[in-house]
Every structure is written in structure tokens, then in C-alpha cells.
Design an enzyme around this catalytic site. Sequence first.
Site, PDB file in Angstrom:
ATOM      1  N   LYS A 183       0.869  -1.175   0.000  1.00 18.85           N
ATOM      2  CA  LYS A 183       0.000   0.000   0.000  1.00 18.85           C
ATOM      3  C   LYS A 183       0.907   1.226   0.000  1.00 18.85           C
ATOM      4  O   LYS A 183       1.510   1.585   1.015  1.00 18.85           O
ATOM      5  CB  LYS A 183      -0.932   0.058   1.216  1.00 18.85           C
ATOM      6  CG  LYS A 183      -2.032   1.109   0.934  1.00 18.85           C
ATOM      7  CD  LYS A 183      -2.633   1.729   2.152  1.00 18.85           C
ATOM      8  CE  LYS A 183      -1.875   2.869   2.728  1.00 18.85           C
ATOM      9  NZ  LYS A 183      -1.740   4.054   1.857  1.00 18.85           N
ATOM     10  N   GLU A 259      10.014   1.552  10.783  1.00 24.85           N
ATOM     11  CA  GLU A 259      10.988   2.637  10.568  1.00 24.85           C
ATOM     12  C   GLU A 259      10.192   3.929  10.701  1.00 24.85           C
ATOM     13  O   GLU A 259       9.396   4.257   9.825  1.00 24.85           O
ATOM     14  CB  GLU A 259      11.592   2.577   9.161  1.00 24.85           C
ATOM     15  CG  GLU A 259      12.216   1.248   8.773  1.00 24.85           C
ATOM     16  CD  GLU A 259      13.586   1.025   9.365  1.00 24.85           C
ATOM     17  OE1 GLU A 259      14.051   1.882  10.148  1.00 24.85           O
ATOM     18  OE2 GLU A 259      14.170  -0.016   9.071  1.00 24.85           O
ATOM     19  N   CYS A 293      13.845  11.083   6.540  1.00 24.29           N
ATOM     20  CA  CYS A 293      13.769  10.798   7.981  1.00 24.29           C
ATOM     21  C   CYS A 293      15.115  10.965   8.657  1.00 24.29           C
ATOM     22  O   CYS A 293      15.194  11.126   9.863  1.00 24.29           O
ATOM     23  CB  CYS A 293      13.261   9.385   8.188  1.00 24.29           C
ATOM     24  SG  CYS A 293      14.321   8.169   7.395  1.00 24.29           S
ATOM     25  N   GLU A 395       9.478  16.336  15.554  1.00 21.68           N
ATOM     26  CA  GLU A 395       9.910  16.235  14.156  1.00 21.68           C
ATOM     27  C   GLU A 395       9.099  17.212  13.306  1.00 21.68           C
ATOM     28  O   GLU A 395       7.871  17.210  13.358  1.00 21.68           O
ATOM     29  CB  GLU A 395       9.692  14.803  13.644  1.00 21.68           C
ATOM     30  CG  GLU A 395      10.155  14.619  12.212  1.00 21.68           C
ATOM     31  CD  GLU A 395       9.780  13.255  11.635  1.00 21.68           C
ATOM     32  OE1 GLU A 395       8.591  12.875  11.700  1.00 21.68           O
ATOM     33  OE2 GLU A 395      10.680  12.582  11.107  1.00 21.68           O
TER      34      GLU A 395
HETATM   35  P1  NAD Z   1       2.370   8.438   7.514  1.00 20.77           P
HETATM   36  O1  NAD Z   1       2.569   7.678   8.760  1.00 20.77           O
HETATM   37  O2  NAD Z   1       1.373   9.530   7.491  1.00 20.77           O
HETATM   38  O3  NAD Z   1       1.937   7.461   6.321  1.00 20.77           O
HETATM   39  C1  NAD Z   1       2.721   6.365   5.948  1.00 20.77           C
HETATM   40  C2  NAD Z   1       1.827   5.290   5.346  1.00 20.77           C
HETATM   41  O4  NAD Z   1       0.946   4.793   6.355  1.00 20.77           O
HETATM   42  C3  NAD Z   1       0.934   5.800   4.218  1.00 20.77           C
HETATM   43  O5  NAD Z   1       0.895   4.815   3.227  1.00 20.77           O
HETATM   44  C4  NAD Z   1      -0.409   5.953   4.906  1.00 20.77           C
HETATM   45  O6  NAD Z   1      -1.509   5.841   4.036  1.00 20.77           O
HETATM   46  C5  NAD Z   1      -0.376   4.783   5.861  1.00 20.77           C
HETATM   47  N1  NAD Z   1      -1.275   4.899   7.011  1.00 20.77           N
HETATM   48  C6  NAD Z   1      -1.656   6.035   7.664  1.00 20.77           C
HETATM   49  N2  NAD Z   1      -2.464   5.720   8.696  1.00 20.77           N
HETATM   50  C7  NAD Z   1      -2.584   4.373   8.719  1.00 20.77           C
HETATM   51  C8  NAD Z   1      -3.293   3.444   9.531  1.00 20.77           C
HETATM   52  N3  NAD Z   1      -4.040   3.848  10.570  1.00 20.77           N
HETATM   53  N4  NAD Z   1      -3.213   2.127   9.237  1.00 20.77           N
HETATM   54  C9  NAD Z   1      -2.459   1.691   8.207  1.00 20.77           C
HETATM   55  N5  NAD Z   1      -1.781   2.517   7.387  1.00 20.77           N
HETATM   56  C10 NAD Z   1      -1.832   3.848   7.641  1.00 20.77           C
HETATM   57  O7  NAD Z   1       3.821   8.945   7.093  1.00 20.77           O
HETATM   58  P2  NAD Z   1       4.190   9.921   5.894  1.00 20.77           P
HETATM   59  O8  NAD Z   1       3.643  11.260   6.244  1.00 20.77           O
HETATM   60  O9  NAD Z   1       3.795   9.268   4.623  1.00 20.77           O
HETATM   61  O10 NAD Z   1       5.787   9.944   5.962  1.00 20.77           O
HETATM   62  C11 NAD Z   1       6.510  10.843   6.714  1.00 20.77           C
HETATM   63  C12 NAD Z   1       6.936  10.213   8.024  1.00 20.77           C
HETATM   64  O11 NAD Z   1       7.635   9.002   7.774  1.00 20.77           O
HETATM   65  C13 NAD Z   1       7.898  11.063   8.820  1.00 20.77           C
HETATM   66  O12 NAD Z   1       7.567  10.988  10.182  1.00 20.77           O
HETATM   67  C14 NAD Z   1       9.245  10.405   8.588  1.00 20.77           C
HETATM   68  O13 NAD Z   1      10.200  10.621   9.583  1.00 20.77           O
HETATM   69  C15 NAD Z   1       8.855   8.976   8.505  1.00 20.77           C
HETATM   70  N6  NAD Z   1       9.867   8.197   7.756  1.00 20.77           N
HETATM   71  C16 NAD Z   1      10.696   7.369   8.444  1.00 20.77           C
HETATM   72  C17 NAD Z   1      11.688   6.661   7.759  1.00 20.77           C
HETATM   73  C18 NAD Z   1      12.645   5.733   8.474  1.00 20.77           C
HETATM   74  O14 NAD Z   1      13.356   4.996   7.795  1.00 20.77           O
HETATM   75  N7  NAD Z   1      12.693   5.743   9.781  1.00 20.77           N
HETATM   76  C19 NAD Z   1      11.795   6.803   6.383  1.00 20.77           C
HETATM   77  C20 NAD Z   1      10.932   7.672   5.733  1.00 20.77           C
HETATM   78  C21 NAD Z   1       9.956   8.365   6.419  1.00 20.77           C
HETATM   79  O1  6OD Z   2      18.577   4.269   2.366  1.00 18.51           O
HETATM   80  C1  6OD Z   2      17.715   3.532   2.861  1.00 18.51           C
HETATM   81  O2  6OD Z   2      17.737   2.304   2.743  1.00 18.51           O
HETATM   82  C2  6OD Z   2      16.629   4.125   3.649  1.00 18.51           C
HETATM   83  N1  6OD Z   2      15.773   3.269   4.222  1.00 18.51           N
HETATM   84  C3  6OD Z   2      16.505   5.460   3.739  1.00 18.51           C
HETATM   85  C4  6OD Z   2      15.514   6.102   4.501  1.00 18.51           C
HETATM   86  C5  6OD Z   2      15.263   7.401   4.329  1.00 18.51           C
HETATM   87  C6  6OD Z   2      14.239   8.051   5.076  1.00 18.51           C
HETATM   88  O3  6OD Z   2      13.544   8.945   4.669  1.00 18.51           O
END
Ligand code: NAD
Ligand code: 6OD
Length: 491
Positions: A183, A259, A293, A395
Site C-alpha cells: 500500500k 521505521e 527521515c 519532528e
Molecule cells: P504516515 O505515517 O502519514 O503514512 C505512511 C503510510 O501509512 C501511508 O501509506 C499511509 O496511508 C499509511 N497509514 C496512515 N495511517 C494508517 C493506519 N491507521 N493504518 C495503516 N496505514 C496507515 O507517514 P508519511 O507522512 O507518509 O511519511 C513521513 C513520516 O515518515 C515522517 O515521520 C518520517 O520521519 C517517517 N519516515 C521514516 C523513515 C525511516 O526509515 N525511519 C523513512 C521515511 C519516512
Molecule cells: O537508504 C535507505 O535504505 C533508507 N531506508 C533510507 C531512509 C530514508 C528516510 O527517509
Amino acid sequence: MAADGSGNIRELKNFIGGEFVASGNTFENTTPIDGTLLSHVHEATKEMVDNAVIAAQKAAKIWSKMPVEARCKVLYAVADGIDARSDEFIEAETLDTGKPRSLASHVDIPRGAANFRVFADLIKSVGTEAYQQDTPDGLGAINYSVRHPHGVVGVISPWNLPLLLSTWKIAPAMASGNAVILKPSEETPTTATLLAEVMKEAGMPDGAFSVVHGFGENSAGEFMTTHRGINAITFTGETTTGGAIMRAASHDVKALSFELGGKNPSIVFADADFDAAIEGTVRSVFANCGQVCLCSERVYVERPIFDKFVATLKEKAEDMKLGRPEDPDTQMGPLISHEHRDKVKGYYDLAKELGATVVTGGGIPEFGDERDNGAFVEPTIFTGLSEDSRVQKEEIFGPVCHITPFDTEEEAVSMANDTEYGLASTVWTTNLARAHRVAQGMEAGINWVNCWFLRDLRTPFGGMGLSGFGREGGQHALNFYSEQKNICIKL
Ligand code: NAD
Ligand code: 6OD
């Protein structure tokens, strides 16, 4: 007119059991560059998610039993398929996210293909454990373990690096013999649909890979996390969403890998290579409009170079060219959406209310053209806030940092670790002993010295605290995407 200038508004359907399937209900996908409509996306119904699970369960039996060599051949074909259509992938990713073409073509799309090659190579060579054991009768026993795929893995991915982050999960899950249901984020559905086409062209068995489009609550996301037929969920996204998924998945105790968000520190010592530290900080704060992130939102600079560092970073931020993805001079695109811009701007306003010094930025740029309908925001630097202010604790996920001076190494380490998150850190120093000491003292999963976002895909990747749990990357990913079963043989 579509944003690609073709006049075509795409229909993005779900990919279930090897077929593209429409639903009665669509939502609009617009570009954050100027608000233009890109596509109508078919939101998957609960019944469609059920069908994807049934198809995945059937396909998992075939896919997991295929010889590893044959499975890898399909995964290599997927990587080649992404490369062969890389222009389409780059175009789709830049329109969905607004990120510069230079970024999508050097990072997002090649990494999407590389993820399949890396995990196909790894699954061919990875070993398991074996132990000889003494027994009272003197004959002994042998223990060895084998990997067993979960069956059906649900991948729920975010919008910031759509193809890179989804394939970072899909590739090891499929290499391990699982069927996958993806998804993608509702904000960035296009490359997931292209990936489905590539999977089909590569000869992936029908049902082994599905894409269901939609949202979280009461939509495809929740239908997946509460589905008893999905054995494991791997999620990248916000910490609060992780909490909701954990609650939903607790009913049938699914395996989970998370993550999540970060509030990452960068520490710059006075002995650092100044130019390298500036160049690295420009990237770690502003890359992808700060929507990585791993980005540094808290920068700590040793007092003797503090003023020079702030002044130089300000100059670099003010020189930054904001623009459309296809313009080769563009260094920063828009944020993902107006909704996200409201959130980021809210933090800019909060910082001002709390008495921050606005070194640069803090507002919304005006272009006098169609980009004013987009979700652009100014690259921003603050100083002067206390470490316990909300701006230093939460964040923001935008092109912004706060710079704090420090006097001793202990003080810098203590401020850097004063967070509930624990994803990434960066240290800039030419003192070798200090580099090791400080990097090892960081309470974060991913720690860089004199670089940022330099990735060896075999290394453990993941966070601590509010940044999540579980490690991806190399063998760590294979360990999550399979159960290790022990076989004990009495001799
Ligand atoms: P989000 O949590 O809003 O959404 C991520 C996914 O989860 C989307 O596909 C969304 O539709 C789905 N989703 C939302 N609510 C849900 C629920 N109740 N049940 C199941 N699925 C659900 O995140 P975002 O805004 O898309 O991304 C930004 C965030 O992601 C930031 O906080 C960022 O730090 C984090 N992030 C972390 C990493 C990492 O590797 N740690 C990498 C990239 C992004
Ligand atoms: O480089 C990667 O494998 C990875 N997971 C990066 C994550 C980036 C976060 O926004």
C-alpha cells in the site's frame, strides 16, 4: 492539462492477482509543484484487499517453492525493468513529490532497482546457524536452522522516497519467498503502479505482488493491518501511525518492523574540515526539502566556529534555487502537500513566537508564476531556542534546522541524545579518537562521521525509541522477512 503537459489524466488502478482492477471510488492525485491534477486513483475496497490476500496466499506457495536461482532471475528482471523504464519512473516520482529530477535520477530510482539486485545476491549466499551439542549418552546432537518465509507480507510505505523505501522492503521480503501486498502512500501512488507493470513484465507469478491504493484508517491501510491473512507488516512512516498500526496488528500478533520518525542531531566540532561540514550540513538539512527521515533538524556547533558556521550556512540557504523538478538548476522543490506545508509553517511560526532568531527564511516564497499554487516553503535556519522547546523536541520534516552552540564534547553529546527519537546522527571532526568516541556515544541506530546518507545496503538500518524497532538492511532484513526454524537431530 496534466502536469506532464500531455493532457492525459492517468487512471491508477489496483494490481491484484496479476490484473489491474478498478474500484467504484477514486481520489485525486495532484502535484505539489503547482497543484495540477495528475491522476484519478482507484481506492481499494475491503473486498479487494481480501482478494489480494487470497491471491497472495496462493502465489506464496508457488513463489516460496521456486528454486532460489529462479526466484532471483525474476528479481533481477524486475531491477532491469525499472532501469529500462527509468525515465518514466523519474517523471512519475518527480511529479508526485515535486523533488528535483537530479535527485530522483541519482537516488530514488537507481536505488529502487539496486534494492532488488542486492537482496537477490544476498539470498543466494546467506547462511544459517549450526551447532554441535554434547549429550549425556556421548553421541551428541546437531542443531541447524532453516529460513521459513512468513507467507504474506504487507508493506505500508510513505511519500518522501516512494520507490526507494517501498522496494527496500519488497525486495528482501520477496527474495525470502514471501508474497507482498504494497500500500503506497496516497500522496505518491504512481511509481507503485509502474512497479506493478514491471513485475508483470518480469514474469512475477500472479498474486505474488499486489498493489492496493488508499488511505490509512477505514481504508486499504487498516484493511491490511487487521487482516488475519497477512502474516507480517513492515511499515515506514510517522511514529503516531506506527502506534495505530501496532494496536491494529496486535489482535493476531503479527510480526512488525517499524521505521519511524526522527529528530536527528548533527555535531560540528571546531576541528572539522569546515567546507566539508558546511556542504554536508546543507545536504543533511535541505535534501528533498528536508523530507528525509535522516535529515538533521538539530545542529550543534562548537563555539569558536559558531558565528562563521551560521553565517556560511545562511549564505548557502539563501543561494538555494527553488523550482520545478525538470529545471537542472533546481536544488529544492516543494513540500509534499499544502497540508504538510501548513504543519511546517506552523513550526516556523511557533519558533518565532518562542523568541527564536530567524537567521534566514521562515516564510512562504513568492514566485509570481504557477509555482505559487504549489507547496513551496523557504529553507529556514533558527538560533536562540532552548533545548526543551517544542521546536527542538518534535519532528518538523521540512527544510529547517536550529543551530545551538556548545563548549565541550560532553555537553554536545548530552544535548544530541536528549530526545525521545533515536534514528540517525552525524558528527563532523578530524580528531579520530573523538570521531569514534562521539559516534559510539550516540543513542541512534544510524551514525555518520564526516558524511551523511552514505549507504552500504548490507549494514543494519533502523531506529531506537520513537524512531521504531527492528533492523532492515542485508541479513537483518532477511531475518525479519523469514522465521528461523531450528532442527535438532539426535545422533
Ligand atoms: P504516515 O505515517 O502519514 O503514512 C505512511 C503510510 O501509512 C501511508 O501509506 C499511509 O496511508 C499509511 N497509514 C496512515 N495511517 C494508517 C493506519 N491507521 N493504518 C495503516 N496505514 C496507515 O507517514 P508519511 O507522512 O507518509 O511519511 C513521513 C513520516 O515518515 C515522517 O515521520 C518520517 O520521519 C517517517 N519516515 C521514516 C523513515 C525511516 O526509515 N525511519 C523513512 C521515511 C519516512
Ligand atoms: O537508504 C535507505 O535504505 C533508507 N531506508 C533510507 C531512509 C530514508 C528516510 O527517509
